[in-house]
Design a protein around this motif. Structure first.
Motif, PDB file in Angstrom:
ATOM      1  N   HIS A 257      28.566 -48.019  19.815  1.00 26.77           N
ATOM      2  CA  HIS A 257      29.034 -49.765  19.841  1.00 26.77           C
ATOM      3  C   HIS A 257      27.882 -49.734  20.969  1.00 26.77           C
ATOM      4  O   HIS A 257      27.291 -48.602  21.619  1.00 26.77           O
ATOM      5  CB  HIS A 257      31.270 -49.351  20.312  1.00 26.77           C
ATOM      6  CG  HIS A 257      31.390 -49.357  19.279  1.00 26.77           C
ATOM      7  ND1 HIS A 257      32.463 -49.397  18.002  1.00 26.77           N
ATOM      8  CD2 HIS A 257      31.802 -47.545  19.284  1.00 26.77           C
ATOM      9  CE1 HIS A 257      33.305 -49.174  17.666  1.00 26.77           C
ATOM     10  NE2 HIS A 257      33.234 -47.535  18.040  1.00 26.77           N
TER      11      HIS A 257
ATOM     12  N   CYS B 255      31.737 -55.689  22.204  1.00 31.04           N
ATOM     13  CA  CYS B 255      31.218 -54.980  21.575  1.00 31.04           C
ATOM     14  C   CYS B 255      29.420 -55.561  21.170  1.00 31.04           C
ATOM     15  O   CYS B 255      29.352 -56.537  20.462  1.00 31.04           O
ATOM     16  CB  CYS B 255      31.668 -54.628  20.447  1.00 31.04           C
ATOM     17  SG  CYS B 255      30.453 -53.059  19.836  1.00 31.04           S
TER      18      CYS B 255
ATOM     19  N   GLU C 235      27.208 -54.237  19.425  1.00 27.31           N
ATOM     20  CA  GLU C 235      26.715 -53.124  18.465  1.00 27.31           C
ATOM     21  C   GLU C 235      28.052 -53.314  16.514  1.00 27.31           C
ATOM     22  O   GLU C 235      28.529 -53.545  16.948  1.00 27.31           O
ATOM     23  CB  GLU C 235      26.371 -52.273  18.634  1.00 27.31           C
ATOM     24  CG  GLU C 235      26.023 -50.767  17.421  1.00 27.31           C
ATOM     25  CD  GLU C 235      24.068 -50.983  17.914  1.00 27.31           C
ATOM     26  OE1 GLU C 235      23.647 -50.622  19.030  1.00 27.31           O
ATOM     27  OE2 GLU C 235      23.382 -50.874  16.728  1.00 27.31           O
ATOM     28  N   LEU C 236      26.327 -53.327  16.063  1.00 29.35           N
ATOM     29  CA  LEU C 236      27.649 -53.699  14.425  1.00 29.35           C
ATOM     30  C   LEU C 236      27.859 -52.318  14.267  1.00 29.35           C
ATOM     31  O   LEU C 236      27.524 -51.232  14.450  1.00 29.35           O
ATOM     32  CB  LEU C 236      26.826 -54.324  13.471  1.00 29.35           C
ATOM     33  CG  LEU C 236      27.412 -55.092  12.089  1.00 29.35           C
ATOM     34  CD1 LEU C 236      28.505 -55.815  12.612  1.00 29.35           C
ATOM     35  CD2 LEU C 236      26.406 -55.464  11.407  1.00 29.35           C
ATOM     36  N   CYS C 237      29.724 -52.117  14.252  1.00 25.80           N
ATOM     37  CA  CYS C 237      29.586 -50.806  14.292  1.00 25.80           C
ATOM     38  C   CYS C 237      31.453 -51.135  13.244  1.00 25.80           C
ATOM     39  O   CYS C 237      31.650 -49.882  13.176  1.00 25.80           O
ATOM     40  CB  CYS C 237      30.788 -50.155  15.250  1.00 25.80           C
ATOM     41  SG  CYS C 237      32.085 -52.183  16.519  1.00 25.80           S
TER      42      CYS C 237
ATOM     43  N   HIS D  22      34.240 -55.903  14.286  1.00 29.00           N
ATOM     44  CA  HIS D  22      32.898 -55.651  15.636  1.00 29.00           C
ATOM     45  C   HIS D  22      33.045 -56.513  16.188  1.00 29.00           C
ATOM     46  O   HIS D  22      33.261 -56.486  16.795  1.00 29.00           O
ATOM     47  CB  HIS D  22      31.682 -55.810  14.456  1.00 29.00           C
ATOM     48  CG  HIS D  22      30.602 -55.948  15.813  1.00 29.00           C
ATOM     49  ND1 HIS D  22      30.294 -55.298  16.833  1.00 29.00           N
ATOM     50  CD2 HIS D  22      30.134 -57.729  16.066  1.00 29.00           C
ATOM     51  CE1 HIS D  22      28.806 -56.196  16.866  1.00 29.00           C
ATOM     52  NE2 HIS D  22      29.329 -56.778  16.816  1.00 29.00           N
TER      53      HIS D  22
ATOM     54  N   MET E  97      36.216 -56.969  18.255  1.00 27.00           N
ATOM     55  CA  MET E  97      36.531 -55.855  19.816  1.00 27.00           C
ATOM     56  C   MET E  97      35.829 -56.328  21.207  1.00 27.00           C
ATOM     57  O   MET E  97      34.395 -56.008  21.752  1.00 27.00           O
ATOM     58  CB  MET E  97      34.914 -54.579  19.262  1.00 27.00           C
ATOM     59  CG  MET E  97      35.993 -53.028  19.703  1.00 27.00           C
ATOM     60  SD  MET E  97      33.631 -52.218  19.033  1.00 27.00           S
ATOM     61  CE  MET E  97      34.003 -51.016  20.574  1.00 27.00           C
TER      62      MET E  97
HETATM   63 CU1  CUA Z   1      31.963 -51.708  18.226  1.00 30.20          CU
HETATM   64 CU2  CUA Z   1      30.511 -53.641  16.914  1.00 30.20          CU
END
Ligand code: CUA
Length: 234
Positions: free
Chosen positions: A164, A199, A201-203, A207, A210
């Motif tokens: 993340h 967040c 960062e593509l998670c 996402h 988040m």
């Molecule tokens: Cu954690 Cu995007």
């Protein structure tokens, strides 16, 4: 002077911006904006001036002094003095900017500027899909981070599952949250305010949800809230 010796000297001389992160980043922004605009104006103005000076004219003599010839590198007159000068000035500007920016970013990346009473360490744990915050007294909150005003906050950021990235744009905080690793960053709170941590960062599917609320509170209000938080009760 080596890098490591030069940067503290520049910091002490007040050339490299210090203070809050917001301050450092806004100074970098303005220096680049103003210098970039200045260089752009000079280059374009000089180009237009020459385009006009050497424009096609019916009455122009065949041999204008200094006239650039197609396919030849211009000497700029004066036996290359102009060319040398423009290279020298460019080099000075570019090298100064690199050293200056490097110093500013090194300051931001280093340990927080103040350690002690007004410093608070928060452990941030990212997970699919949310943020958990652990306070020094053992308390934990989820989806909401409460901070006292005028405080240097040290963030120790990690993740429970995947990569993340923890970011609070208003505080100029953005740092990777990596499982099994702890990344450290810091910020300074000022006035009471509410921000949003996200967040970056593509998670996974959640996402974009988040997020966490970051609430900067008045010191007394925070103290009351904090005293009521216990490791078990939260
Ligand atoms: Cu954690 Cu995007």
């Amino acid at each position: 002077m080596t890098d490591s010796a030069m940067i503290p000297a520049l910091l002490q001389g007040g050339i490299i911006p210090t203070g809050s992160r917001v301050n450092v980043f806004s100074e970098i922004y303005w220096v680049f904006l103003i210098l970039g605009t200045l260089v752009g104006v000079v280059v374009i103005a000089y180009m237009l001036y020459n385009a006009y000076k050497y424009r096609e004219r019916d009455d122009a003599p065949d041999t204008v002094e200094d006239r650039p010839v197609l396919g030849e590198v211009p000497t700029g007159g004066g036996k290359g003095r102009k060319l040398f000068l423009s290279f020298a000035i460019s080099a000075v500007i570019v090298i100064s900017l690199v050293v200056w920016t490097y110093g500013a970013l090194a300051y931001v990346e280093n340990e927080p500027p103040t350690q002690g009473e007004d410093t608070m360490e928060i452990e941030v744990v990212g997970y699919q899909f949310g943020w958990e915050f652990h306070y020094p007294n053992g308390a934990t909150t989820d989806g909401e981070l409460r901070l006292p005003e005028d405080t240097t906050v040290v963030f120790k950021v990690t993740s429970d599952d995947v990569f993340h990235n923890f970011g609070i744009p208003e505080l100029r905080v953005k740092v990777d949250a990596i499982p099994g690793e702890t990344t450290t960053t810091w910020a300074q709170t000022e006035e009471p305010a509410t921000y949003e941590a996200k967040c970056y960062e593509l998670c996974g599917a959640g996402h974009s949800y988040m997020t966490a609320e970051v609430v900067v509170m008045e010191q007394s209000e925070f103290d009351t809230w904090y005293a009521n938080q216990t490791a078990e009760g939260s």
